[in-house]
Enzyme design. Sequence first.
Site, short mmCIF file in Angstrom:
data_model
loop_
_atom_site.label_atom_id
_atom_site.label_comp_id
_atom_site.label_asym_id
_atom_site.label_seq_id
_atom_site.Cartn_x
_atom_site.Cartn_y
_atom_site.Cartn_z
N CYS A 76 0.84 -1.20 0.00
CA CYS A 76 0.00 0.00 0.00
C CYS A 76 0.87 1.25 0.00
O CYS A 76 1.84 1.33 0.76
CB CYS A 76 -0.90 -0.03 1.24
SG CYS A 76 -1.77 1.51 1.49
N CYS A 82 -0.81 6.24 7.08
CA CYS A 82 -2.13 5.87 7.59
C CYS A 82 -1.95 5.08 8.90
O CYS A 82 -0.99 4.35 9.06
CB CYS A 82 -2.82 5.02 6.53
SG CYS A 82 -4.17 4.05 7.14
N CYS A 168 -7.94 0.62 -0.30
CA CYS A 168 -7.29 0.12 0.91
C CYS A 168 -7.17 -1.38 0.75
O CYS A 168 -8.16 -2.07 0.51
CB CYS A 168 -8.14 0.46 2.13
SG CYS A 168 -7.62 -0.44 3.58
N GLN A 293 -17.31 -9.36 14.45
CA GLN A 293 -15.87 -9.47 14.19
C GLN A 293 -15.56 -9.06 12.75
O GLN A 293 -16.30 -9.40 11.83
CB GLN A 293 -15.39 -10.90 14.42
CG GLN A 293 -15.44 -11.34 15.88
CD GLN A 293 -14.29 -10.78 16.71
OE1 GLN A 293 -13.53 -9.94 16.24
NE2 GLN A 293 -14.17 -11.23 17.94
N GLU A 343 -24.61 -9.39 27.55
CA GLU A 343 -24.00 -8.32 26.76
C GLU A 343 -24.61 -6.99 27.21
O GLU A 343 -25.80 -6.92 27.52
CB GLU A 343 -24.27 -8.62 25.27
CG GLU A 343 -24.27 -7.47 24.31
CD GLU A 343 -22.90 -6.83 24.10
OE1 GLU A 343 -21.90 -7.56 23.96
OE2 GLU A 343 -22.85 -5.58 24.11
N ASP A 401 -15.22 -12.71 26.51
CA ASP A 401 -14.64 -12.08 25.32
C ASP A 401 -14.77 -10.56 25.49
O ASP A 401 -15.52 -9.91 24.77
CB ASP A 401 -15.41 -12.57 24.08
CG ASP A 401 -14.80 -12.06 22.78
OD1 ASP A 401 -13.73 -11.43 22.82
OD2 ASP A 401 -15.41 -12.30 21.71
N CYS A 428 -8.56 -9.35 23.03
CA CYS A 428 -7.96 -8.55 21.95
C CYS A 428 -6.84 -7.68 22.51
O CYS A 428 -6.38 -6.77 21.83
CB CYS A 428 -9.01 -7.72 21.23
SG CYS A 428 -9.96 -6.67 22.32
#
Length: 497
Positions: A76, A82, A168, A293, A343, A401, A428
């Site tokens: 890229c 970026c 992108c 996701q 949630e 999660d 994450c």
Amino acid sequence: MPDIMFKKNDEITLTIEDLSDDGSGIGKSDGFIFFVKNTLPGDAIRAKVMKVTKSYGFARLEEIITPSSGRCRALCKVSEKCGGCSLQNFKYEEQLKFKYNKVRNDLIRIGGYPEEEIEKKLKPAVGMDNPYRYRNKAQYPVRIGKDGKPHAGFFAGHTHSVIETDDCLIEPEINASLLNAVISWMNKNHVKAYDEESGKGLVRHVLIRHGFKSGDCQVNLVINGNKIPDEIGLINALKDVMSDGLKSVTLCPNTRKDNVILGDSYREIYGDGYITDILVGITFKISPLSFYQVNPVQTEKLYVLAKEYAGLSGEEEVLDLYCGIGTISLMMASSAAHVTGVEIINRAIKDAKENAKINNIPNADFITGAAEDIIQTMLPGHDDKSGSSKKRRKPDVVVVDPPRKGCASSCIDAILTLAPSRVVYISCNPSTLARDLKIFRDGGYELIEATPVDLFSHSHHVETVVLMSKNFERPGNFVQIGIDAEDYYRIKDSKKE
Ligand code: SAH
């Protein structure tokens, strides 16, 4: 204290050893830590000191004296400017190794696990066959360019200036045409792009989401107001690009002055607000504000591992905390007696319930609320004032999660009290994962296996799935990847040499 006191504009030379949470290179000069943007592990560099604090400093790259052997040419053109792909000029194999090491080091340094234990239990990072065009979701800021016209692109790393790009490489090619359609509609109708300083202008962001398996596409315009001119013109311009796939166009009002991208609500101007997609054989309806996701190819690998780690035999009660639209709950339901998903976003829970219905999954319930609050109501002796006659079984398996900040400690304490035989932690953020795993370990949970899964190729972000257990008995259907990370990387490295 370092032997040498550094000050602004000092020239330093150093070798980059690691990457920080925002993707900056980290290296030491005379034992003192410096963060340097646009550098990679293995680079020997010359840099200029910008700022020094008591324990670390920031420096600007002046020259790469010897490039890291992991460097390659990014495909890229704007990857250095970026903020999205800070690792695109790092060979993909090196990216995976870096991610493995990040998890390894955090588990040892923050989690306090012995090195030998981690080397045995942490498996190699699961990578992509083709780490491009993988993202199903993109959010493009729209701002006024130097020519006074609206432009869409990406924010340059940590700034609010828009880098224009016609394509992108981690997003679907068609997004560029969809963005062009929005910009043409804006020009035709004299619609102004948002200006952060004055707070004026209408269009702030364009969000595009695709269902890769279904072919559905959703365009969500974030606007600084409530309505737009010529709705039909916008819809037709988008349909000209995607005649069949376009299933939903929505407007999301956001008149806040800060940099939060999304507003709290949305209104459909085309379609019923949903797109559908298929993940691990289950159909999901996804509304514009719900979490889904972004890398479906890797998400399937992650979920399959999570299910394997859960070691389900069909008899278990599963508690899925931070369940989003119910993806993990519904995938596990077919192999469990019952699943409860929790949630915080009510809209996502609505989607989860709808998803259970359209897939004919009767044994999954969903509750709206903060995981750390709802779980208190599941503790033994809790007086259920809600009037619910349903008595929930104690969970055998708990899946968590959480977002980047990890689990609230009160949530982990409650899980420890519930004492499920297995906990599957999907994370994450390796540093909060390591912090939380330490609490589980102190609470009697052994780390059985952990695997990083590369959900965010070319970025420095790392996803990991972990199995912990109390009195672990290896379930019959538990399959190990089969090779230790140490061997895996040694074999790969020796092949290269
Ligand atoms: N398991 C889902 C979603 C994971 S993302 C999936 O794989 O798709 C993390 C989710 O946690 C988000 O949906 C977010 O809205 C939710 N969340 C954030 N804080 C929370 C909290 N305190 N309690 C419950 N859910 C929370």
